[in-house]
Design a protein around this motif. Structure first.
Motif, PDB file in Angstrom:
ATOM      1  N   MET A 145       0.756  -0.926  -0.013  1.00 10.30           N
ATOM      2  CA  MET A 145      -0.222   0.146  -0.097  1.00 10.30           C
ATOM      3  C   MET A 145       0.656   1.038  -0.086  1.00 10.30           C
ATOM      4  O   MET A 145       1.175   1.179   0.506  1.00 10.30           O
ATOM      5  N   SER A 146       0.481   2.571  -0.810  1.00 20.25           N
ATOM      6  CA  SER A 146       1.523   3.425  -0.849  1.00 20.25           C
ATOM      7  C   SER A 146       1.488   3.786   0.840  1.00 20.25           C
ATOM      8  O   SER A 146       0.461   4.539   1.234  1.00 20.25           O
ATOM      9  N   ALA A 147       2.554   5.471   0.854  1.00 15.29           N
ATOM     10  CA  ALA A 147       2.464   5.953   2.249  1.00 15.29           C
ATOM     11  C   ALA A 147       0.833   6.728   2.029  1.00 15.29           C
ATOM     12  O   ALA A 147       0.972   6.960   1.042  1.00 15.29           O
ATOM     13  N   GLY A 148       0.664   6.732   3.882  1.00 10.90           N
ATOM     14  CA  GLY A 148      -0.320   8.006   3.802  1.00 10.90           C
ATOM     15  C   GLY A 148      -1.199   8.050   3.148  1.00 10.90           C
ATOM     16  O   GLY A 148      -2.340   8.452   3.417  1.00 10.90           O
ATOM     17  N   LEU A 149      -1.898   6.625   2.699  1.00  7.70           N
ATOM     18  CA  LEU A 149      -3.474   6.048   3.217  1.00  7.70           C
ATOM     19  C   LEU A 149      -3.931   5.394   3.961  1.00  7.70           C
ATOM     20  O   LEU A 149      -3.170   4.405   4.895  1.00  7.70           O
ATOM     21  N   PRO A 150      -5.152   5.704   4.236  1.00  7.08           N
ATOM     22  CA  PRO A 150      -5.809   4.623   5.169  1.00  7.08           C
ATOM     23  C   PRO A 150      -5.501   3.516   5.631  1.00  7.08           C
ATOM     24  O   PRO A 150      -5.526   2.460   4.806  1.00  7.08           O
ATOM     25  N   GLU A 151      -5.670   2.585   6.683  1.00  8.35           N
ATOM     26  CA  GLU A 151      -4.705   1.542   6.660  1.00  8.35           C
ATOM     27  C   GLU A 151      -6.133   0.182   7.044  1.00  8.35           C
ATOM     28  O   GLU A 151      -6.349  -0.769   6.615  1.00  8.35           O
ATOM     29  N   SER A 152      -7.054   0.870   7.320  1.00  8.07           N
ATOM     30  CA  SER A 152      -8.517   0.286   7.247  1.00  8.07           C
ATOM     31  C   SER A 152      -9.968   1.096   6.758  1.00  8.07           C
ATOM     32  O   SER A 152      -9.851   2.006   6.646  1.00  8.07           O
ATOM     33  N   VAL A 153     -10.410   0.029   6.919  1.00  6.23           N
ATOM     34  CA  VAL A 153     -11.977   1.144   6.554  1.00  6.23           C
ATOM     35  C   VAL A 153     -12.219   1.728   7.804  1.00  6.23           C
ATOM     36  O   VAL A 153     -12.501   2.646   7.192  1.00  6.23           O
ATOM     37  N   GLU A 154     -12.106   1.295   8.984  1.00  4.16           N
ATOM     38  CA  GLU A 154     -12.565   2.071  10.208  1.00  4.16           C
ATOM     39  C   GLU A 154     -11.732   3.164  10.061  1.00  4.16           C
ATOM     40  O   GLU A 154     -11.765   4.400  10.098  1.00  4.16           O
ATOM     41  N   ALA A 155     -10.726   3.332   9.857  1.00  2.80           N
ATOM     42  CA  ALA A 155      -8.825   4.876   9.414  1.00  2.80           C
ATOM     43  C   ALA A 155      -9.879   5.570   8.320  1.00  2.80           C
ATOM     44  O   ALA A 155     -10.000   6.844   8.808  1.00  2.80           O
ATOM     45  N   THR A 156     -10.068   4.700   7.648  1.00  6.12           N
ATOM     46  CA  THR A 156     -11.262   5.639   6.566  1.00  6.12           C
ATOM     47  C   THR A 156     -12.267   6.371   6.608  1.00  6.12           C
ATOM     48  O   THR A 156     -12.058   7.904   6.954  1.00  6.12           O
ATOM     49  N   GLN A 157     -12.911   5.771   7.731  1.00 10.81           N
ATOM     50  CA  GLN A 157     -14.051   5.890   8.305  1.00 10.81           C
ATOM     51  C   GLN A 157     -13.740   7.908   9.214  1.00 10.81           C
ATOM     52  O   GLN A 157     -14.191   8.753   8.929  1.00 10.81           O
ATOM     53  N   ARG A 158     -13.089   7.607   9.700  1.00  3.25           N
ATOM     54  CA  ARG A 158     -12.023   8.601  10.597  1.00  3.25           C
ATOM     55  C   ARG A 158     -11.696   9.184  10.011  1.00  3.25           C
ATOM     56  O   ARG A 158     -12.125  10.660  10.723  1.00  3.25           O
ATOM     57  N   LEU A 159     -10.676   9.583   8.551  1.00  2.23           N
ATOM     58  CA  LEU A 159     -10.025   9.988   8.063  1.00  2.23           C
ATOM     59  C   LEU A 159     -11.556  10.995   7.871  1.00  2.23           C
ATOM     60  O   LEU A 159     -11.049  11.954   7.614  1.00  2.23           O
ATOM     61  N   LEU A 160     -12.607  10.749   6.871  1.00  7.28           N
ATOM     62  CA  LEU A 160     -13.494  11.263   6.347  1.00  7.28           C
ATOM     63  C   LEU A 160     -14.133  11.827   6.986  1.00  7.28           C
ATOM     64  O   LEU A 160     -14.402  14.332   7.066  1.00  7.28           O
ATOM     65  N   ALA A 161     -14.184  11.624   8.912  1.00 10.77           N
ATOM     66  CA  ALA A 161     -14.648  12.085   9.601  1.00 10.77           C
ATOM     67  C   ALA A 161     -14.428  12.731  10.610  1.00 10.77           C
ATOM     68  O   ALA A 161     -14.576  14.495  10.426  1.00 10.77           O
ATOM     69  N   ALA A 162     -12.842  13.289  10.142  1.00  6.86           N
ATOM     70  CA  ALA A 162     -12.300  14.330  10.792  1.00  6.86           C
ATOM     71  C   ALA A 162     -11.937  15.047   9.980  1.00  6.86           C
ATOM     72  O   ALA A 162     -11.819  16.454  10.360  1.00  6.86           O
ATOM     73  N   GLY A 163     -12.743  15.313   8.382  1.00  2.01           N
ATOM     74  CA  GLY A 163     -12.469  16.312   7.868  1.00  2.01           C
ATOM     75  C   GLY A 163     -14.543  17.075   7.159  1.00  2.01           C
ATOM     76  O   GLY A 163     -14.607  17.741   6.116  1.00  2.01           O
ATOM     77  N   GLY A 164     -15.280  15.943   8.068  1.00  2.00           N
ATOM     78  CA  GLY A 164     -16.291  16.500   8.469  1.00  2.00           C
ATOM     79  C   GLY A 164     -17.530  16.410   7.824  1.00  2.00           C
ATOM     80  O   GLY A 164     -18.623  16.694   7.247  1.00  2.00           O
ATOM     81  N   TYR A 165     -17.018  14.385   7.010  1.00  4.10           N
ATOM     82  CA  TYR A 165     -17.657  13.962   6.479  1.00  4.10           C
ATOM     83  C   TYR A 165     -18.076  12.654   6.689  1.00  4.10           C
ATOM     84  O   TYR A 165     -17.616  11.914   7.866  1.00  4.10           O
ATOM     85  N   VAL A 166     -19.677  13.012   7.260  1.00  2.28           N
ATOM     86  CA  VAL A 166     -20.240  11.702   7.861  1.00  2.28           C
ATOM     87  C   VAL A 166     -20.044  10.653   6.683  1.00  2.28           C
ATOM     88  O   VAL A 166     -21.364  10.628   6.050  1.00  2.28           O
ATOM     89  N   ALA A 167     -19.677   9.245   6.809  1.00  2.00           N
ATOM     90  CA  ALA A 167     -20.014   8.653   5.767  1.00  2.00           C
ATOM     91  C   ALA A 167     -20.423   7.240   7.137  1.00  2.00           C
ATOM     92  O   ALA A 167     -19.957   6.456   7.601  1.00  2.00           O
ATOM     93  N   ASP A 168     -21.270   6.118   5.914  1.00  2.00           N
ATOM     94  CA  ASP A 168     -21.937   4.745   6.624  1.00  2.00           C
ATOM     95  C   ASP A 168     -21.217   3.983   5.976  1.00  2.00           C
ATOM     96  O   ASP A 168     -20.078   4.553   5.233  1.00  2.00           O
ATOM     97  N   ARG A 169     -20.758   2.896   6.273  1.00  2.00           N
ATOM     98  CA  ARG A 169     -20.212   2.147   6.555  1.00  2.00           C
ATOM     99  C   ARG A 169     -19.721   1.559   5.194  1.00  2.00           C
ATOM    100  O   ARG A 169     -18.115   1.192   4.759  1.00  2.00           O
ATOM    101  N   ALA A 170     -21.014   1.034   4.184  1.00  2.00           N
ATOM    102  CA  ALA A 170     -20.813   0.725   2.896  1.00  2.00           C
ATOM    103  C   ALA A 170     -20.176   1.605   2.401  1.00  2.00           C
ATOM    104  O   ALA A 170     -18.594   0.908   1.489  1.00  2.00           O
ATOM    105  N   LEU A 171     -20.407   2.925   1.922  1.00  2.00           N
ATOM    106  CA  LEU A 171     -19.079   3.877   1.478  1.00  2.00           C
ATOM    107  C   LEU A 171     -18.678   4.426   1.607  1.00  2.00           C
ATOM    108  O   LEU A 171     -17.201   3.761   0.811  1.00  2.00           O
ATOM    109  N   ALA A 172     -17.693   3.988   3.017  1.00  2.00           N
ATOM    110  CA  ALA A 172     -16.355   3.934   3.742  1.00  2.00           C
ATOM    111  C   ALA A 172     -15.319   2.900   3.017  1.00  2.00           C
ATOM    112  O   ALA A 172     -14.562   3.152   2.933  1.00  2.00           O
ATOM    113  N   THR A 173     -16.617   1.983   3.033  1.00  2.00           N
ATOM    114  CA  THR A 173     -15.827   0.744   2.491  1.00  2.00           C
ATOM    115  C   THR A 173     -15.835   0.614   0.593  1.00  2.00           C
ATOM    116  O   THR A 173     -14.450   0.368   0.883  1.00  2.00           O
ATOM    117  N   THR A 174     -16.317   1.607   0.248  1.00  2.79           N
ATOM    118  CA  THR A 174     -16.015   1.682  -1.498  1.00  2.79           C
ATOM    119  C   THR A 174     -14.721   2.495  -1.037  1.00  2.79           C
ATOM    120  O   THR A 174     -13.988   2.412  -2.034  1.00  2.79           O
TER     121      THR A 174
END
Ligand SMILES: Nc1ncnc2c1ncn2[C@@H]1O[C@H](COP(=O)(O)OP(=O)(O)O)[C@@H](O)[C@H]1O
Ligand SMILES: [Mg+2]
Length: 299
Positions: free
Chosen positions: A1-30
């Motif tokens: 995996m390239s540097a700087g990318l989130p490591e899991s679906v949860e990490a992606t969900q947190r990354l979006l949340a930190a930017g003020g974006y509320v994503a459900d699990r399905a969207l965060a997974t995609t």
């Protein structure tokens, strides 16, 4: 995996949340899969459901520069990818002639088809320079020939300039394509992408969005606004309100010092929520009062 990318679906969900974006699990997974697999993300849905915002938040949080291509009818290569700067090319020829250094025709031609004279438009900008998030927004507005050209970019992250050769991405961009589905985007594009239908949020998620995007709005008003809009969306209107309208409406009511929904204030502010006169006329009065009562009962 390239540097700087989130490591899991949860990490992606947190990354979006930190930017003020509320994503459900399905969207965060995609989104997560698209990041780690290096595949374009194709987001389709009604206007105002948060498609464009995902690209903006990803760019801000990764962080990467955001390169945006807004599509429209008639969009062509010269506006989307690159254009030769004819004025500068002409100038270069004149200068070569004037200085007496004008060589044979072939070398002159080579000289003017130089990278210096190539004006980069968004698609090329996203391939050259620092790593980017490339947002191809509202692809359904462009015409179909444009999609054919997009295929080369999406498949190999490269653009071929006939006079110059193939320009390859140093770091492949994170690509987000959106469509409001005013027409169907071609299969060939879909096949190269990971697809997600972005639906209107459910009540819990829309309340969470309001908390982040309209933090000054009283709790009770927020809950009633969301319940009202959720009920409204199951009605028969020409254009249903998106999340953007919910946010605007809650902020507008708060600006009028409302603490809760009241039929009179609702009637006076319907233009924040609905943008067509027929829809407003249909809702104003008895129908709005009924929805206010239902919204209060539901919260
Ligand atoms: N899931 C979400 N989390 C946070 N804000 C959202 C979300 N969905 C929508 N929004 C808000 O709604 C606004 C409109 O979303 P946008 O991405 O422009 O919609 P679309 O591109 O689908 O038409 C955004 O600016 C953002 O403030
Ligand atoms: Mg959009």
């Amino acid at each position: 995996m390239s540097a700087g990318l989130p490591e899991s679906v949860e990490a992606t969900q947190r990354l979006l949340a930190a930017g003020g974006y509320v994503a459900d699990r399905a969207l965060a997974t995609t989104v997560h899969l698209s990041l780690v697999m290096g595949r374009p993300l194709f987001l389709e849905g009604e206007p105002g459901t948060g498609k464009t915002e995902i690209a903006k938040v990803l760019a801000a949080q990764l962080p990467r520069r955001l390169v945006r291509l807004q599509c429209y009818d008639g969009l062509d290569l010269s506006a989307a990818a690159y254009e030769w700067n004819h004025a500068q090319q002409l100038m270069a020829i004149r200068l070569a002639e004037a200085s007496g250094s004008a060589q044979d025709r072939a070398s002159l031609e080579r000289g003017i088809y130089d990278r210096r004279f190539l004006q980069e438009r968004p698609l090329l900008q996203a391939l050259t320079g620092d790593p980017a998030v490339l947002l191809i927004d509202e692809l359904d507005r462009a015409d179909e020939p444009f999609e054919a050209f997009l295929l080369e970019i999406l498949a190999d992250f490269q653009v071929t300039v006939p006079e110059l050769g193939t320009i390859r991405a140093v770091t492949p961009p994170v690509v987000v394509i959106t469509s409001n589905r005013t027409r169907e985007v071609h299969d060939a594009i879909r096949r190269r992408c990971l697809y997600h239908w972005v639906d209107y949020p459910d009540a819990a998620r829309e309340r969470a969005i309001l908390k982040i995007r309209a933090p000054g709005v009283p709790e009770r008003l927020s809950a009633e606004v969301v319940a009202f809009v959720q009920k409204l969306r199951s009605g028969d209107f020409f254009k249903l309100p998106g999340v953007a309208e919910t946010i605007d409406w809650a902020a507008a009511l708060a600006a009028l010092d409302a603490q809760e929904l009241e039929p009179a204030t609702v009637d006076e502010t319907l233009g924040v929520l609905l943008k067509y006169q027929d829809d407003i006329a249909k809702l104003r009065g008895a129908e709005a009062a009924k929805l206010v009562a239902e919204a209060k009962a539901a919260t």
